[in-house]
Scaffold this motif. Structure first.
Motif: not given
Ligand SMILES: [Zn+2]
Length: 613
Positions: A65-67, A75-78, A81
């Motif tokens: 994950c990058s964030n 983050c489940n958003e990048c 993810c």
């Protein structure tokens, strides 16, 4: 119709915090992310269904994950993810070693390992069931595991750690996954039920959690099964029915039969269980566990080991009070023995029934021995005077009674040396009768030791000896010509009383002995019967019991006369056939009863040439 997704997949945890029951592992993994100290190879060991692959996937997602957030969760958003969540990430490679265990499979993997990831920082290789790799495949893999490219993380998973060769173990950081606790599983099921708008009884989910035996995946599969069976409303009853689990109530009921020595009731309950389609073996192992659960309830320190729902726990605590520790010990032994002998037995039903009868007999025997152990002082004196005959001490093993009869040892207490003399069983006498004789011959010391340890803290009912009465009621004590104390009841009236009142007083007397549950339940089942005005008697099973109860008669009379306010009330004990007697039977008689009920038993006995020793 909605596409049905099995709960095990739908509710698979997607971050560390939602992983159930593996707190120390998720904490360590998060910590390594936090400190940026990633190992290149991990070994996840533990039983199936406890979250090994799930944790490996979450770990793979999080390190790519990058964030990563402040809690060190993905983050489940990048982009990475999202790819992970849609199961199309190229950073994760899963290999099932159970079906891909050849050298070629491993060579393919080694070729892949060289290619760096396009997105994210790590390529994670999860090799499931790694113990299934052939030894050639293991060796081929070893070199890569020794010096993997920087971007590679291996996560090996296995249910059988002992099959992993030491050279692999030494190169991995090892995580041992535990079975998930029943409470943790139940809480998770409660969460899932809530999400799915399903109303589920606490005890029902507890049963599912127990049945799952530590595996979350199994628990969710069972949960799905129950939902498809009983819809949006999961009850305890529907769950035990669906899972073919025996209701706790049955075990509580049969335990009540045991502690009141109600032989027939215990056999009827067992018959009912068989009729419901349960295996006798399943029943007897369940019974052993039930006794174990009652036993751990006897000690506040071990109550925590009880893995049942709230309501049932209360029941256990309540029932544990009714059973003595020695009863539970013996009962566990008998139930466990029946379980061990089950496979070899030709007549499984009879085996279990005999076990039930033996358990019923524990309380009867205990009562006899208990009273024996506390003979009043005057009896002891006469015994000492007439010490012409040596006292014989029989060591009867509590569990295997048949053996005890033929193998007991006799110790002479006149001399300090102990000698072992085999005692020939008396063939003419039924086994039950012989056992009784042995009990009669039991000396006090054996029981007294046991009694001491049990009763050190709580008052024993026999604590009331004549001496004690004399002390506490000095005013009304006189001595007759031979020096025997007599109690004067002149201060009492001659009130009328009816059967109802006497019954009430008798129960009150039984209750006053509640410190001794055996005596308490014995008294409750043996009420006085009217012979003439103010003349009552109690019929008991044999002379031993009679003698022991008579030793306390003065105490008993004092209680009853005072409570009834009637100085003319008299009570005596006699030996004879009572309702209770009908159930107090020798093994031979029990067998005859069984043959009466089911003639097949006789055929079996004859065919197998079975007999009591
Ligand atoms: Zn992310």
């Amino acid at each position: 119709m909605d596409d049905f997704i099995v709960s095990a997949r739908k509710y698979r945890p997607d971050n560390f915090v939602s992983v159930v029951g593996q707190d120390s592992i998720t904490k360590t993994l998060k910590n390594s992310i936090k400190t940026n100290q990633l190992a290149q190879a991990y070994l996840f060991c533990g039983p199936r269904g406890v979250g090994k692959t799930t944790c490996a996937r979450i770990f793979a997602k999080t390190i790519n994950c990058s964030n990563v957030n402040s809690e060190f969760e993905a983050c489940n958003e990048c982009e990475s993810c999202v790819a992970f969540n849609k199961l199309r990430s190229l950073n994760i490679h899963e290999l099932d070693a159970a079906s891909n265990n050849s050298v070629d499979d491993i060579r393919n993997l080694i070729d892949q390992v060289r290619i760096p990831p396009q997105l994210g920082s790590y390529s994670v290789y999860i090799i499931d069931e790694v113990h299934m790799l052939s030894s050639a495949a293991f060796n081929a893999f070893l070199k890569t595991l020794e010096e993997p490219p920087k971007h590679v993380v291996f996560i090996l998973a296995t249910t059988e750690k002992h099959k992993i060769i030491p050279t692999i173990l030494s190169r991995c950081q090892i995580f041992d996954f535990n079975r998930i606790g029943v409470d943790d599983i139940r809480d998770r099921l409660e969460f899932v039920a809530q999400k799915e708008n399903i109303s589920a009884e606490h005890d029902a989910l507890q049963i599912i959690a127990q049945k799952a035996d530590g595996a979350m995946r199994d628990a969710l599969s069972i949960f799905d099964q129950i939902v498809s069976f009983s819809g949006k409303d999961i009850t305890y009853q529907s769950t035990i029915k669906n899972l073919n689990v025996l209701d706790y109530e049955i075990y509580f009921d049969i335990t009540n039969a045991f502690i009141t020595a109600n032989y027939s009731q215990s056999l009827l309950i067992f018959d009912d269980v068989i009729r419901k389609g349960f295996e006798a073996n399943y029943f007897i192992t369940g019974l052993a566990s039930h006794f174990r659960d009652l036993l751990i309830c006897k000690d506040p320190g071990t109550v925590e080991l009880l893995e049942v729902g709230k309501k049932i726990k209360e029941k256990y605590l309540e029932h544990a009070q009714k059973c003595s520790v020695s009863f539970l010990f013996q009962a566990i032994g008998i139930a466990n023995n029946a379980d061990l002998n089950y496979k070899a037995s030709q007549n499984k039903r009879l085996l279990v029934e005999l076990a039930l009868l033996s358990i019923c007999n524990i309380e009867n025997e205990a009562l006899i021995n208990n009273i024996e152990a506390e003979k009043p002082v005057e009896n002891k004196k006469t015994e000492q005077k007439s010490e012409v005959k040596p006292e014989h001490k029989f060591e009867v093993k509590p569990v295997v009674k048949e053996k005890a009869v033929s193998q007991k040892t006799v110790t002479s207490e006149d001399t300090t040396t102990q000698m072992s003399v085999p005692v020939e069983p008396v063939a003419e006498k039924p086994v039950g009768e012989e056992l009784e004789n042995i009990k009669a011959a039991n000396t006090q010391s054996e029981r007294a030791t046991e009694q001491k340890s049990v009763s050190e803290n709580k008052p024993s009912y026999i604590g009331v000896s004549i001496k004690d009465i004399a002390k506490s009621t000095e005013k009304i004590i006189e001595t007759d010509s031979s020096g025997e104390p007599i109690i004067n009841y002149e201060h009492l009236g001659t009130d009328d009383y009816d059967e109802e009142k006497l019954k009430y007083v008798w129960e009150k007397y039984a209750e006053s002995k509640s410190a001794d549950p055996r005596l308490n339940s014995f008294l409750k089942t043996h009420a006085p019967v009217k012979d003439a005005d103010n003349q009552y008697s109690i019929t008991v099973e044999n002379n031993q019991i009679k003698a022991k109860l008579e030793a306390e008669l003065m105490d008993t009379l004092k209680f009853l006369k005072t409570e009834l306010n009637n100085s003319e009330f008299e009570l005596s004990y006699k030996v004879g056939t009572t309702e209770q007697e009908k159930t107090f039977k020798s093994d031979q008689e029990k067998l005859e009863d069984m043959i009466k009920q089911n003639p097949e038993v006789k055929n079996l006995r004859d065919q197998l040439n079975l007999d009591f020793e």
